[in-house]
Design a protein around this motif. Structure first.
Motif, mmCIF file in Angstrom:
data_model
loop_
_atom_site.group_PDB
_atom_site.id
_atom_site.type_symbol
_atom_site.label_atom_id
_atom_site.label_comp_id
_atom_site.label_asym_id
_atom_site.label_seq_id
_atom_site.Cartn_x
_atom_site.Cartn_y
_atom_site.Cartn_z
ATOM 1 N N GLY A 17 0.667 -1.195 -0.008
ATOM 2 C CA GLY A 17 -0.019 -0.007 0.225
ATOM 3 C C GLY A 17 0.886 1.426 0.273
ATOM 4 N N ILE A 18 1.933 1.416 -0.778
ATOM 5 C CA ILE A 18 2.796 2.437 -0.937
ATOM 6 C C ILE A 18 2.411 3.576 -1.524
ATOM 7 N N HIS A 19 2.083 4.693 -1.106
ATOM 8 C CA HIS A 19 1.686 5.674 -1.879
ATOM 9 C C HIS A 19 2.609 7.031 -1.620
ATOM 10 N N LYS A 20 2.733 7.767 -2.686
ATOM 11 C CA LYS A 20 3.959 9.097 -2.612
ATOM 12 C C LYS A 20 3.187 10.087 -3.567
ATOM 13 N N SER A 21 3.127 11.078 -3.149
ATOM 14 C CA SER A 21 2.903 12.528 -4.074
ATOM 15 C C SER A 21 3.680 13.509 -3.842
ATOM 16 N N PHE A 22 3.646 14.589 -4.843
ATOM 17 C CA PHE A 22 4.430 15.810 -4.606
ATOM 18 C C PHE A 22 3.518 16.814 -4.936
ATOM 19 N N THR A 56 11.336 5.868 -11.026
ATOM 20 C CA THR A 56 12.216 6.568 -10.110
ATOM 21 C C THR A 56 11.976 6.685 -8.746
ATOM 22 N N THR A 57 10.563 7.214 -8.687
ATOM 23 C CA THR A 57 10.187 7.478 -7.317
ATOM 24 C C THR A 57 10.206 6.342 -6.547
ATOM 25 N N LEU A 58 9.637 5.133 -7.121
ATOM 26 C CA LEU A 58 9.613 4.018 -6.409
ATOM 27 C C LEU A 58 10.994 3.497 -5.943
ATOM 28 N N MET A 59 11.907 3.670 -6.952
ATOM 29 C CA MET A 59 13.349 3.169 -6.591
ATOM 30 C C MET A 59 13.831 4.202 -5.397
ATOM 31 N N ARG A 60 13.619 5.376 -5.434
ATOM 32 C CA ARG A 60 14.094 6.201 -4.286
ATOM 33 C C ARG A 60 13.559 6.012 -2.937
ATOM 34 N N LEU A 61 12.172 5.583 -3.100
ATOM 35 C CA LEU A 61 11.480 5.046 -1.633
ATOM 36 C C LEU A 61 12.231 3.719 -1.236
ATOM 37 N N ILE A 62 12.420 2.813 -2.199
ATOM 38 C CA ILE A 62 13.152 1.409 -1.592
ATOM 39 C C ILE A 62 14.319 1.717 -1.091
ATOM 40 N N ALA A 63 15.312 2.700 -1.914
ATOM 41 C CA ALA A 63 16.644 3.218 -1.403
ATOM 42 C C ALA A 63 16.539 4.065 -0.126
ATOM 43 N N THR A 67 10.553 9.209 1.517
ATOM 44 C CA THR A 67 9.501 8.473 2.513
ATOM 45 C C THR A 67 8.155 8.556 2.029
ATOM 46 N N PRO A 68 7.688 7.255 2.200
ATOM 47 C CA PRO A 68 6.304 7.244 1.746
ATOM 48 C C PRO A 68 5.249 8.118 2.379
ATOM 49 N N ASP A 69 4.191 8.691 1.593
ATOM 50 C CA ASP A 69 2.915 9.042 2.413
ATOM 51 C C ASP A 69 2.243 8.315 3.360
ATOM 52 N N SER A 70 2.249 6.852 2.755
ATOM 53 C CA SER A 70 1.411 5.805 3.799
ATOM 54 C C SER A 70 1.909 4.500 3.002
ATOM 55 N N GLY A 71 1.753 3.478 3.662
ATOM 56 C CA GLY A 71 2.109 2.180 3.523
ATOM 57 C C GLY A 71 3.223 1.825 4.294
ATOM 58 N N THR A 72 3.686 0.333 4.048
ATOM 59 C CA THR A 72 4.747 -0.275 4.666
ATOM 60 C C THR A 72 5.634 -0.738 3.527
ATOM 61 N N LEU A 73 7.214 -0.532 3.996
ATOM 62 C CA LEU A 73 7.947 -0.965 2.821
ATOM 63 C C LEU A 73 9.280 -1.726 3.880
ATOM 64 N N THR A 74 9.675 -2.876 3.448
ATOM 65 C CA THR A 74 10.722 -3.784 4.082
ATOM 66 C C THR A 74 11.688 -3.933 3.027
ATOM 67 N N PRO A 84 15.688 4.496 7.456
ATOM 68 C CA PRO A 84 16.102 4.580 5.980
ATOM 69 C C PRO A 84 17.852 4.602 6.023
ATOM 70 N N LEU A 85 18.482 5.061 7.031
ATOM 71 C CA LEU A 85 20.043 5.089 6.724
ATOM 72 C C LEU A 85 20.642 3.699 6.836
ATOM 73 N N THR A 86 20.129 2.984 7.816
ATOM 74 C CA THR A 86 20.740 1.562 7.645
ATOM 75 C C THR A 86 20.277 0.721 6.388
ATOM 76 N N VAL A 87 19.072 0.937 5.842
ATOM 77 C CA VAL A 87 18.750 0.466 4.305
ATOM 78 C C VAL A 87 19.833 0.988 3.382
ATOM 79 N N GLN A 88 20.105 2.490 3.500
ATOM 80 C CA GLN A 88 21.081 2.986 2.421
ATOM 81 C C GLN A 88 22.450 2.243 2.655
ATOM 82 N N ALA A 89 22.825 1.858 3.828
ATOM 83 C CA ALA A 89 24.201 1.425 3.890
ATOM 84 C C ALA A 89 24.198 -0.270 3.752
#
Length: 600
Positions: A17-22, A56-63, A67-74, A84-89
């Motif tokens: 349920g990932i959602h991201k708007s700008f 690209t937005t989805l890639m940057r969320l995964i990286a 930060t998504p507006d809603s939803g969970t991401l593992t 997110p910093l641990t994910v980036q590392a």
């Protein structure tokens, strides 16, 4: 967070349920909408979608960079929202425009990224040697990054991303703008990483043939997941619906245009000596005089385009009244250029012993060819082959060191400004004014080309309608999707109705629907007498050219019609090569002889 099953715990990526708007209403952009997906580890998963789909937005969320507006991401078992910093590392991420330092050498870039990623000094020599061998950059460690070809820059960017081996590698369109040889080399590296290091790879791409190289594909459109599965699962329902059409003595683009008008045809593109046709479900090939048909195997691109066409049709039905009135308005506008179809195919571009040196380096080495009025002429080559330098000389943007160059009857060495008045130019990189609106850009270029007030108003109305830009007329260029930027760039190049149109990789990164619309316009312009000269890294687009040359190391390696060039690359191993096979075979031939000079 949603509880994970035992199977979920082994997955590389889990999104629910990932959602991201700008932005804010009324200009809010819904970039990612209710995306849920699972990415299996230890394989290449493709993220496929048209321009503006949200890749690209989805890639940057995964990286962990957004930060998504809603939803969970593992990601790799880590909460990408909370940590997110641990994910980036823990991952490797190579964006579309990787941050190489062009004033540093290859080795210095590797050293810098080793420092940034905290690679211990005692591990560096072995890792650098492995990466340099894998990417083929070992002989170039002392070369400045800014002096590498496009393909070599991409391989260096990948090497820098991999300095510390990640378990998950995110690649955002790594092969856009690089030649077919470099594309295959990059894919060989990706396969090797998966096989040797067990790496999980999520790769987005604009090249639909690359989707078929992936184990699984995730299809995105307008921020939503349309489907997920193997490439074969996407094409299974198209068996018996794809055919190749041919008719002797008919120009392929004319046959393509004729087939596009048939009610049972969903898609028609030029494919080698054939026109590749996708039919409606349960339809039979239409009976047309002199046309022969042969069944073809479905490809992922067929399924991709069909999905987008079906969504377009649904949208069209919802807005039918509006669309019909809009289409009537478009049809009423004077869209035909001043150039009438010509029967006299005289040479409008003549190149003789054209040479360009930069100091002691010879970028273009005494090449010769000619282009006829109303012809689509392709200029192909590997990165660094000299085609961009040749292109700039033909446009009057760069003076030759030696040789003769005539465009539209004008000697470019003595009257470049006069020749440029008859030329339209669309550059490889978006060269419009992003702070200006669409209409303001059109006004600027119309004035720059010297159009009077009445003609300027008519051409602006034509451009907005012809290229579907009316609803974006007051939008800043910088906010346009890439496909619409490309439309605007082409409209600006055509404002003064030039005799010759130069197009430098105009469809790089553009989705297949936009590419089809682009080539439909190009074909119409050529039939109306406009001469088209184009560079491209899409080898299937080279098939739309009447003639082409392939350059290598400043020389012309092959020349002729697409059929002629493919014939030059035939071998016992490849008796029927496609254009990409032919390009790679010709470029890769050691000490390949210079092609005979094309007739003038």
């Amino acid at each position: 967070m949603t509880p994970q099953s035992a199977d979920d715990q082994t997955l590389a990526i889990i999104a629910d349920g990932i959602h991201k708007s700008f932005g804010k209403p009324p200009r809010r952009t819904e970039a990612v909408v209710d995306v849920s997906l699972r990415v299996v580890p230890g394989q290449v998963t493709g993220l496929i979608g048209p321009d503006g789909a949200g890749k690209t937005t989805l890639m940057r969320l995964i990286a962990g960079l957004l930060t998504p507006d809603s939803g969970t991401l593992t990601v790799l078992g880590l909460d990408a929202v909370a940590d997110p910093l641990t994910v980036q590392a823990s991952i490797g991420y190579m964006p579309q425009h990787f941050g190489l330092y062009e004033d540093l050498t290859v080795q210095e870039n590797l050293n810098l990224y080793a420092d940034l990623q905290g690679l211990p000094p005692d591990q560096r020599a072995a890792r650098f040697a492995q990466l340099l061998h894998m990417t083929g950059l070992a002989p170039f460690t002392a070369r400045l990054a800014g002096r590498l070809s496009g393909g070599m820059k991409q391989k260096l960017g990948l090497a820098c991303t991999l300095v510390r081996p990640p378990r998950l590698l995110l690649l955002d369109e790594p092969t856009v703008g690089v030649d077919p040889v470099s594309r295959r080399e990059l894919w060989a590296i990706v396969y090797q990483l998966v096989a040797d290091e067990g790496m999980s790879v999520l790769l987005s791409t604009a090249y639909l043939d690359e989707a078929e190289r992936c184990k699984e594909v995730i299809l995105l459109h307008e921020g939503r997941v349309l489907g997920k599965g193997t490439p074969a699962e996407f094409t299974a329902h198209l068996t018996g619906r794809v055919y190749g059409a041919s008719r002797p003595a008919t120009i392929r683009r004319h046959l393509q245009a004729e087939l596009q008008k048939q009610s049972v045809v969903r898609d028609a593109i030029i494919d080698g000596d054939l026109v590749r046709v996708l039919l409606d479900e349960n339809a039979q090939p239409p009976e047309l005089p002199g046309v022969t048909w042969q069944p073809l195997q479905p490809r992922f691109e067929d399924a991709f385009v069909l999905q987008l066409r079906e969504r377009e049709s649904q949208q069209h039905r919802k807005n039918q009244e509006h669309q019909e009135s809009k289409e009537s308005a478009v049809a009423a506008l004077p869209t035909t250029p001043k150039n009438a179809p010509v029967k006299n195919r005289e040479d409008i571009i003549i190149v003789s012993d054209l040479t360009r040196r930069f100091g002691t380096f010879i970028a273009v080495d005494a090449i010769s060819f000619s282009v006829q009025r109303g012809e689509i002429f392709g200029l192909l080559g590997a990165n660094g082959a000299g085609k961009s330098t040749t292109f700039r000389m033909l446009c009057g943007l760069l003076l030759p060191s030696a040789g003769k160059l005539s465009v539209a009857g004008v000697d470019l060495r003595t009257a470049a400004a006069k020749a440029r008045a008859r030329i339209g130019y669309m550059s490889q990189k978006f060269a419009l004014y992003e702070v200006l609106s669409v209409r303001q850009n059109l006004i600027f270029f119309a004035k720059a080309y010297g159009l009077n007030r009445q003609r300027r108003a008519a051409r602006i109305d034509w451009a907005l309608a012809e290229f579907g830009l009316t609803n974006y007329s007051d939008t800043s260029c910088g906010l346009l999707p890439l496909g619409f930027k490309q439309r605007l760039a082409m409209a600006c190049a055509l404002m003064h109705e030039p005799d010759i149109l130069f197009l430098d990789e105009p469809t790089s990164g553009v989705d297949p629907i936009e590419r089809r619309a682009f080539w439909q316009r190009i074909n119409q312009l050529a039939d109306q007498g406009v001469t088209i000269m184009i560079t491209t890294h899409f080898m299937d687009e080279a098939e739309y050219c009447d003639r082409l040359v392939i350059m290598s190391q400043g020389d012309i390696l092959a020349a002729g019609s697409p059929k002629d060039v493919r014939a030059q690359a035939k071998s016992p191993e490849q008796p029927n090569p496609n254009m990409e096979d032919a390009f790679i075979a010709l470029i890769s031939t050691p000490n390949a002889p210079k092609a005979p000079r094309p007739s003038q």
